[in-house]
Design an enzyme around this catalytic site. Structure first.
Site, mmCIF file in Angstrom:
data_model
loop_
_atom_site.group_PDB
_atom_site.id
_atom_site.type_symbol
_atom_site.label_atom_id
_atom_site.label_comp_id
_atom_site.label_asym_id
_atom_site.label_seq_id
_atom_site.Cartn_x
_atom_site.Cartn_y
_atom_site.Cartn_z
ATOM 1 N N CYS A 123 -6.674 -7.051 0.730
ATOM 2 C CA CYS A 123 -6.023 -5.395 0.879
ATOM 3 C C CYS A 123 -4.637 -5.558 -0.674
ATOM 4 C CB CYS A 123 -5.650 -4.087 1.584
ATOM 5 S SG CYS A 123 -5.198 -3.033 1.252
ATOM 6 N N CYS B 111 -1.533 -3.451 0.840
ATOM 7 C CA CYS B 111 -1.494 -4.191 2.488
ATOM 8 C C CYS B 111 -0.258 -5.645 2.274
ATOM 9 C CB CYS B 111 -2.131 -4.576 3.265
ATOM 10 S SG CYS B 111 -3.533 -3.134 3.472
#
Length: 153
Positions: free
Chosen positions: A71, A74
């Site tokens: 991600c 993230c």
């Protein structure tokens, strides 16, 4: 912040200790058994085996971040989350759950987007933020609003 002290549970004897915020950097000790109190200053990576204990043993605010290695949001947020853990040590504990490594937790909490943040107070879920905030300040404002709301009850 909003209150002058925080409650920290001793890992050894499980006694709840009220610690003034200005004493958190001085390595506080348990009033009962004199063991050094654990004040998390970095996010803690947890698994299915340790999730419930981490959440329920922390008597203050806890932020669970469900994230993934793949991600991009993230990865971009990681330095901010680490700094947030340091900045709010004692008042906010941050745990991280890798959704790919912990599919059971991902299903249990119906994680559909990464990152997803779940905020707890004294082991009770009080709010949730699904997906990446547009800016880091959005997440910090969301936290502050929830902390303020909890204090004013």
């Amino acid at each position: 912040m909003l209150n002058e002290s925080v409650i920290i549970r001793c890992k050894s004897c499980k006694t709840l200790n009220r610690v003034p915020i200005n004493k958190l950097q001085a390595q506080p000790v348990c009033g009962q058994c004199k063991t050094l109190l654990d004040v998390p200053r970095d996010p803690i990576h947890v698994t299915s085996a340790s999730y419930d204990q981490q959440v329920h043993d922390w008597p203050e605010f806890l932020l669970a971040e469900f994230w993934a290695k793949w991600c991009g949001y993230c990865r971009m947020m990681e330095p901010f989350i680490t700094e947030l853990a340091k900045k709010r040590a004692g008042r906010l504990k941050i745990i991280k759950i890798d959704v790919d490594a912990e599919p059971d937790l991902s299903r249990r909490f119906t994680i559909k987007a990464t990152p997803t943040f779940i905020l707890y107070h004294n082991g009770v879920q009080i709010n949730r933020f699904d997906g990446a905030p547009r800016q880091n300040i959005v997440l910090e404002d969301w936290l502050d609003q929830n902390l303020f709301r909890s204090f004013s009850k």
